[in-house]
Design an enzyme around this catalytic site. Structure first.
Site, mmCIF file in Angstrom:
data_model
loop_
_atom_site.group_PDB
_atom_site.id
_atom_site.type_symbol
_atom_site.label_atom_id
_atom_site.label_comp_id
_atom_site.label_asym_id
_atom_site.label_seq_id
_atom_site.Cartn_x
_atom_site.Cartn_y
_atom_site.Cartn_z
ATOM 1 N N ASP A 1 -7.729 17.977 -15.102
ATOM 2 C CA ASP A 1 -8.237 16.646 -15.454
ATOM 3 C C ASP A 1 -8.001 16.449 -16.944
ATOM 4 O O ASP A 1 -8.627 17.108 -17.774
ATOM 5 C CB ASP A 1 -9.722 16.547 -15.094
ATOM 6 C CG ASP A 1 -10.260 15.126 -15.268
ATOM 7 O OD1 ASP A 1 -9.792 14.431 -16.187
ATOM 8 O OD2 ASP A 1 -11.149 14.723 -14.491
ATOM 9 N N ARG B 1 0.834 -1.212 0.000
ATOM 10 C CA ARG B 1 0.000 0.000 0.000
ATOM 11 C C ARG B 1 0.864 1.256 0.000
ATOM 12 O O ARG B 1 0.515 2.270 -0.598
ATOM 13 C CB ARG B 1 -0.974 0.007 1.184
ATOM 14 C CG ARG B 1 -1.741 1.331 1.327
ATOM 15 C CD ARG B 1 -3.029 1.209 2.127
ATOM 16 N NE ARG B 1 -2.855 0.560 3.406
ATOM 17 C CZ ARG B 1 -2.260 1.085 4.490
ATOM 18 N NH1 ARG B 1 -1.787 2.318 4.438
ATOM 19 N NH2 ARG B 1 -2.139 0.407 5.608
HETATM 20 C C1 LIG Z 1 -14.989 9.145 -15.441
HETATM 21 C C2 LIG Z 1 -14.270 10.381 -15.151
HETATM 22 C C3 LIG Z 1 -13.665 10.587 -13.908
HETATM 23 C C4 LIG Z 1 -13.799 9.600 -12.766
HETATM 24 O O1 LIG Z 1 -13.108 8.421 -13.020
HETATM 25 P P1 LIG Z 1 -13.511 6.961 -12.446
HETATM 26 O O2 LIG Z 1 -12.425 6.114 -12.984
HETATM 27 O O3 LIG Z 1 -14.891 6.657 -12.970
HETATM 28 O O4 LIG Z 1 -13.519 7.060 -10.970
HETATM 29 C C5 LIG Z 1 -12.962 11.759 -13.709
HETATM 30 N N1 LIG Z 1 -12.869 12.698 -14.681
HETATM 31 C C6 LIG Z 1 -13.445 12.543 -15.892
HETATM 32 C C7 LIG Z 1 -13.309 13.617 -16.913
HETATM 33 C C8 LIG Z 1 -14.168 11.380 -16.171
HETATM 34 O O5 LIG Z 1 -14.753 11.238 -17.371
#
Ligand SMILES: *Cc1c(COP(=O)(O)O)cnc(C)c1O
Length: 372
Positions: free
Chosen positions: A171, A48
């Protein structure tokens, strides 16, 4: 040296053990525990905290592509939460009003608990976003945004945040490092849902945070403390997916442009949201800061009922919520309470690697049948 190579080459070659006799691929290392000795100053202790060879191979590869150090998580949400938990209580976060619903939900829940304050902004509006930065700890950006495909001015916003000592997290799930590298533009943290394009086959859940050296220990620390660690099989599959990421993005992106152009001509389609289209509000920014407009697009029909009918009328295109796989999927987003701000007739389309003409035949037939 290696960074001068093309993405196709890097994606295939990085994250491999160069040692003599080494297997080209990492093993799916199943284990939590390591034998401790007196011999070395540092050795792995517990998985971990220290990871495994399978995680490390994936992290090395994604890190090289993004231009930083990658930390793998159990999901994109796990990665988002690790970044938000780095913030001291009472921190101000400047966040996009249009963005992945899970991010907005995580922030709203933290606001409710008095954990952070959020200034919601339209990040397409550079001036308004910059005006919200004073005294903030973190600027969160998502571009192109899920599902509106908004493109913000990444270099301008990252630069403005840096000038005010506001950290920036981007993101990069939709663009992937193949098309956009926020760390090179000055961002501090990149977040991925590896579940989507990086994994690429709708067969795993994983996330990642990528950052420069100075924040690495804090991100690893958050993963160790909160425990959102990836599984061994998932890390193996994610690396296997990453090997073909540039190839898949290139192919799906070419089809996305074909579909966007044809959707624009269809009488039932009111608006197509794709930064690859000349008339798209994000076109100029995408051209300036991305190496291509990507594999995701959205289109607006007259209302929710028409959009639902189209989603149920396709045969090849799967009606499914997730995205970024080799198979094309689509979904109407407004049906979720967390997506109330999205137009009711907006359909998000994740373009896969099937033949573009086959995809268009399926989509055109569904549009004709559902709206004709
Ligand atoms: C799906 C998504 C997430 C979250 O990811 P998971 O793997 O579903 O937890 C975060 N940001 C964007 C832009 C996404 O499309």
């Amino acid at each position: 040296m290696a960074s001068a190579r093309s993405f196709h080459t890097l994606a295939v070659s990085v994250g491999r053990d160069p040692g003599p006799g080494a297997m080209l691929n990492p093993p799916i290392a199943l284990g939590s525990n390591f034998r401790l000795t007196e011999e070395s100053a540092y050795e792995p202790n517990y998985a971990r905290a220290d990871g495994t060879v399978t995680w490390h191979a994936f992290e090395e590869a994604l890190g090289v592509l993004e231009g930083g150090r990658a930390v793998a998580f159990s999901s994109g949400m796990g990665a988002i939460s690790a970044v938000l938990e780095l913030l001291p209580t009472g921190s101000v976060v400047v966040a996009p009003r249009f963005s992945y619903s899970g991010l907005r939900q995580q922030l709203a829940e933290r606001v409710e608990r008095g954990r952070v304050e959020v200034r919601w902004v339209d990040t397409v509006d550079t001036e308004a976003t910059v005006a919200a930065l004073d005294g903030a700890a973190l600027l969160w950006l998502e571009t192109p945004a899920n599902p509106t495909m908004d493109v913000c001015d990444l270099p301008a916003l990252v630069g403005a945040a840096r000038g005010r000592e506001v950290a920036t997290a981007v993101d990069n799930t939709f663009a992937t490092p193949v098309l956009q590298r926020p760390l090179a533009l000055g961002a501090d943290l990149v977040v991925h849902s590896v579940t989507k394009l990086v994994g690429g086959h709708s067969d795993l859940l994983m996330g990642a945070v990528v950052t420069g050296d100075e924040r690495l220990a804090a991100v690893v620390g958050a993963r160790t403390l909160y425990g959102a660690v990836p599984g061994a099989l998932e890390a193996f599959l994610a690396l296997r997916g990453l090997r073909t990421l540039p190839l898949r993005v290139e192919r799906a992106q070419a089809s996305a442009l074909v579909l966007a152009e044809r959707l624009q001509q269809h009488p039932a389609v009111h608006r197509v949201r794709y930064p690859g289209l000349l008339g798209d509000p994000g076109h100029a920014r995408a051209q300036a800061q991305m190496d291509g407009p990507g594999t995701m697009l959205s289109f607006d029909l007259a209302d929710g009922a028409a959009a639902d009918r189209v989603c149920h009328a396709t045969h090849l295109i799967a009606h499914a919520t997730s995205l970024g796989g080799v198979e094309t999927t689509m979904e109407r987003r407004h049906k979720y309470p967390s997506e109330a701000a999205v137009p009711p007739g907006l359909v998000r389309l994740s373009v896969g690697i099937e033949d573009a003409d086959d995809l268009w035949s399926d989509l055109a037939a569904a549009l004709d049948a559902a709206t004709g």
